[in-house]
Design an enzyme around this catalytic site. Sequence first.
Site, PDB file in Angstrom:
ATOM      1  N   ASP A 182      -0.366  19.895  18.193  1.00  0.00           N
ATOM      2  CA  ASP A 182       0.321  21.025  19.114  1.00  0.00           C
ATOM      3  C   ASP A 182       1.065  21.906  18.396  1.00  0.00           C
ATOM      4  OD1 ASP A 182      -1.274  19.808  21.229  1.00  0.00           O
ATOM      5  OD2 ASP A 182       0.467  18.774  22.036  1.00  0.00           O
TER       6      ASP A 182
ATOM      7  N   HIS B  63       0.906  -1.207  -0.005  1.00  0.00           N
ATOM      8  CA  HIS B  63      -0.053   0.064   0.065  1.00  0.00           C
ATOM      9  C   HIS B  63       0.791   1.272  -0.084  1.00  0.00           C
ATOM     10  CE1 HIS B  63      -3.312   2.829   1.806  1.00  0.00           C
ATOM     11  NE2 HIS B  63      -3.906   2.443   0.693  1.00  0.00           N
TER      12      HIS B  63
ATOM     13  N   HIS C 180      -9.005  11.174   1.032  1.00  0.00           N
ATOM     14  CA  HIS C 180      -8.018  10.020   0.769  1.00  0.00           C
ATOM     15  C   HIS C 180      -6.972  10.259   1.804  1.00  0.00           C
ATOM     16  CE1 HIS C 180      -5.530   6.879  -1.236  1.00  0.00           C
ATOM     17  NE2 HIS C 180      -6.788   6.211  -0.695  1.00  0.00           N
TER      18      HIS C 180
ATOM     19  N   LYS D  63       3.671   4.516  -1.089  1.00  0.00           N
ATOM     20  CA  LYS D  63       3.471   5.251  -2.170  1.00  0.00           C
ATOM     21  C   LYS D  63       5.101   5.994  -1.882  1.00  0.00           C
ATOM     22  CE  LYS D  63      -1.123   5.136  -1.773  1.00  0.00           C
ATOM     23  NZ  LYS D  63      -1.640   4.349  -0.784  1.00  0.00           N
TER      24      LYS D  63
ATOM     25  N   ASP E 207      17.277  10.189  -7.367  1.00  0.00           N
ATOM     26  CA  ASP E 207      18.710  10.403  -7.404  1.00  0.00           C
ATOM     27  C   ASP E 207      19.141  10.399  -5.873  1.00  0.00           C
ATOM     28  OD1 ASP E 207      18.862  10.591 -10.157  1.00  0.00           O
ATOM     29  OD2 ASP E 207      18.857  12.702 -10.002  1.00  0.00           O
TER      30      ASP E 207
ATOM     31  N   LYS F 283      -4.221  10.921   4.620  1.00  0.00           N
ATOM     32  CA  LYS F 283      -3.973  10.230   5.832  1.00  0.00           C
ATOM     33  C   LYS F 283      -2.823  11.386   6.889  1.00  0.00           C
ATOM     34  CE  LYS F 283      -4.075   6.977   2.493  1.00  0.00           C
ATOM     35  NZ  LYS F 283      -5.482   6.656   2.403  1.00  0.00           N
TER      36      LYS F 283
END
Length: 516
Positions: free
Chosen positions: A441, A252, A434, A254, A259, A436
């Site tokens: 604080d 899952h 979508h 991404k 470089d 996350k």
Amino acid sequence: MKQWRKMLRIIFGRTTFLVVSLIFQIIVLLSCFRLLSEYFTYVYGGFVILSAAVVIFIINRQQAPDYKLAWIVPVLVFPVFGALFYLFMELQPGTKRIADRLRDIIKETQIYLQQDVSVEERLQKESQRIGSLARYMNCYGGYPVYENTYAEYFPSGEELFPVLKEKLRNAKDFIFLEYFIIERGKMWNEILEILEEKAKNGVEIRVMYDGMCSLMLLPYHYPRKLEEKGIRCKMFSPVKPALSSYQNNRDHRKILVIDGHTAFTGGINLADEYINEKKRFGYWKDVALMLQGDGVKSFTMMFLQMWEITETKKEDYGFYLPPMSRFKNWLPEGSGFVMPYGDSPLDHETVGEHVYTDILYQAKRYVHIMTPYLILDNDMVTALTYAAKRGVETVIIMPHIPDKKYAYILARSYYKELLEAGVKIYEFTPGFVHAKIYVSDDEKAVVGTINMDYRSFYLHFECAAYLYKNHAVADVEKDFQNTLNQCEEITLEVWRKYPLLSRITGSVLRLFAPLM
């Protein structure tokens, strides 16, 4: 005519074959177990004893109580089928081979992910609590905390996309891409065009995507097409027409690394809905994070660790970890501390959930959360409600237009107990969230791929970046407030108006939530 062709492709396609094969296997298993229970009383009695042994085994495993309960119920209700199905799913040799291989790779790469002691000491002086979290993550997650890392936050896919293309065009040595979803369209086609050009100019390109894409989004042999263009490509865990617990462990993550000095992560996959070129569930709200500097090293190693699982030739890891001094003339200056990290379902260490709960337990003023799914175990419910009960402003933004109806109904089954404890819940009315993110604080934030559900916490390979006293934390909080202005608050009065059938369905689904 086109509709007929489309229908024929669906009927005779690989996805249909896969689904029919799996259903056939389940029917055969159920038929065999039924015969055993009806005609072989002594065998059935043996299975009852086996079921009792399986329940005792489950109870004594080091797993979340919710996950144990989700297995114990079917084992007790269906003594034959439940027990054997559990054993079948748990004793998969393929899963064990992958776990052993990944463990060996992590040992090989430990030398490249050593914690800089001086950075650790400076973090301890800033905050002993954050220092303790960093020590845990280094010892049990395998990832260090860094300074000298610039972070830039993107509040939408539309804002990310041009920057992503610019950085890809500037690549000189290598590009690594690891994504849960790649789908042909404007976003992927434009990226692929750049990758092809870079490959022709001698830049090493590696692309890895999750095998679920082969069901509906990409041809099964798509990696061959990219190999013909000079791009190394592979699917992680290709979906096969066979019952296997290994197919539950999806990649899952991404990750995009350029470089060794620039990396991207977040919720954004390489498909058109993520840049709102295609409307699926209203406006698609997603986010991303770009890192430049020392912290990129961890994302580089995360990619190579996953890539190496199916490789036989030993990798030269050090080659892909150039010293940042090579780029000091143009790298932007970073601030504070950055801790990129990955989470694996095969090491039984739920670092993704631990980071979230650590933020909730340490928060003094507020914790602001965006998540597409809310399928919580007891530990997460306790952390959220305890934060709210001790006066911490605990706010969750959820989608108002869901992508999965069952997940939406299930999420709403948690609303009542959270609201009664003082947790505030809002739904993003323009569409689907979508993103996350956690931000707390004005000093710490997490941006990554980790949903607040069982699949992310226990079953999927995930990644994220933890920011502490980094300037990008303020951008995460600003985006949260901007998004909040587009939301509807969910109160207990609103919850009570939900259809009774929907509430009952959600309550029933919670029993099986850990397996969904």
